[in-house]
Scaffold this active site. Structure first.
Site, PDB file in Angstrom:
ATOM      1  CG  ASP A 172     -12.466  -2.475   4.489  1.00 52.14           C
ATOM      2  OD1 ASP A 172     -11.522  -2.614   3.706  1.00 52.14           O
ATOM      3  OD2 ASP A 172     -12.835  -1.375   4.944  1.00 52.14           O
ATOM      4  CG  ASN A 177      -3.464   5.178   8.785  1.00 52.07           C
ATOM      5  OD1 ASN A 177      -2.892   4.601   9.706  1.00 52.07           O
ATOM      6  ND2 ASN A 177      -3.692   4.597   7.620  1.00 52.07           N
ATOM      7  CG  ASP A 234       1.835   0.082  10.080  1.00 54.08           C
ATOM      8  OD1 ASP A 234       0.977   0.152   9.175  1.00 54.08           O
ATOM      9  OD2 ASP A 234       3.003   0.477   9.947  1.00 54.08           O
ATOM     10  CD  GLU A 269      -8.227   0.121   4.435  1.00 57.94           C
ATOM     11  OE1 GLU A 269      -9.104   0.846   3.934  1.00 57.94           O
ATOM     12  OE2 GLU A 269      -7.026   0.203   4.118  1.00 57.94           O
TER      13      GLU A 269
END
Length: 303
Positions: A168, A176, A185, A208
């Site tokens: 993770d 973000n 991304d 993620e």
């Protein structure tokens, strides 16, 4: 053939066009029947030869081998037809004294066998490619190209014992919020690229979150691989992200033993991943079930 199999370059297309144009020019200038048709025949051979070359380079299935055989037969027929095409078109040639009807009968018979077979095989090739592409889209994550969770679980179920690694990306929401979703991304793709070149097979199983299955691997091997992936991800450069904000990731490792289920392994690896995050993130944690006790014991590999 180039349309179905993948062309071999612009030069061949230009050569085919130039030869066809030359054939028309010779026709306009009143050249002999043989000279008029020769460039056009060579252009046809180049087109078929392109398909043969692609099939030799890429053939994988029975349809490809059958299509290669048929395309080779077509090329042979084209070669044999070069000296007699003027007769077929109503002219003359110094190479043979057969009549037009005799030649037409022989060539039509040959093409009646090879032509339909080529068409059927090309259709099968195109349809097979479309089905493979659809299956790939159904099994792969659009953003990363890795397997999706469903395809990953199917592959892992048939892989036997091994180790499962869950990963993770740490504080992904901050990335973000600070840099925007397009940069987020890029971070996800960065992790996916590292996992794609590592051992086993990987999947994106959440926004993620990623999973890596290493068939037959020991715990030691899995821990070593997870730490290598963690370091590569941390040390990698992601466009638009300042070095001070370099993303990190946490990992949970669990074994899949005889009699164990993939669902259990996911739960165990997730528990180890939670411990890795609780202990400070950017580390690898191993799930270990203590003997004679229904509780878990987790070993942590610090950053």
């Amino acid at each position: 053939s180039s349309l179905s199999l993948g062309g071999s370059g612009q030069w061949r297309n230009l050569a085919i066009f130039a030869l066809a144009a030359l054939s028309l020019l010779l026709l306009v200038t009143g050249a002999g029947d043989f000279l008029q048709t020769l460039p056009f025949q060579i252009a046809g051979l180049l087109a078929v030869g392109d398909g043969i070359q692609c099939l030799i380079r890429k053939r994988r299935h029975a349809v490809d081998y059958a299509l290669l055989l048929v395309q080779t037969l077509m090329a042979t027929l084209l070669i044999l037809r070069i000296p007699i095409l003027p007769v077929i078109m109503g002219g003359t040639t110094p190479f043979i004294d057969w009549t037009q009807s005799q030649i037409l009968g022989q060539t039509l018979t040959a093409w009646a066998l090879v032509g339909p077979a080529s068409v059927v095989l090309l259709i099968a090739k195109v349809v097979g490619g479309m089905m493979a592409a659809y299956r790939s889209r159904a099994e792969c994550d659009d953003l990363t190209g890795l397997l999706n969770r469903s395809a990953f679980e199917q592959a892992a179920h048939g892989a036997g014992c091994g180790t499962l690694i869950l990963c993770d990306i740490d504080h992904f929401k901050r990335i973000n919020d600070r840099y925007g979703h397009p940069v987020g991304d890029l971070v996800i793709r960065h992790m996916a690229a590292i996992l794609a070149t590592g051992p086993g097979f990987a999947a994106r199983v959440g926004g993620e979150e990623f999973a890596l299955f290493m068939s037959g691997a020991s715990i030691a091997e899995a821990m070593q691989s997870a730490n290598a992936i963690r370091r590569s991800f941390q040390d990698g450069i992601v466009d638009h992200i300042a070095p001070a904000h370099a993303p990190t990731a946490s990992f949970g490792v669990a074994a899949i033993t005889v009699g164990g289920t993939l669902a259990d392994a996911f739960a165990h690896a997730d528990a180890a991943l939670y411990d890795a995050k609780r202990e400070g993130r950017n580390r690898v944690a191993l799930y270990r079930l203590a003997k004679n006790a229904p509780r878990r014991s987790v070993l942590k590999a610090a950053a």
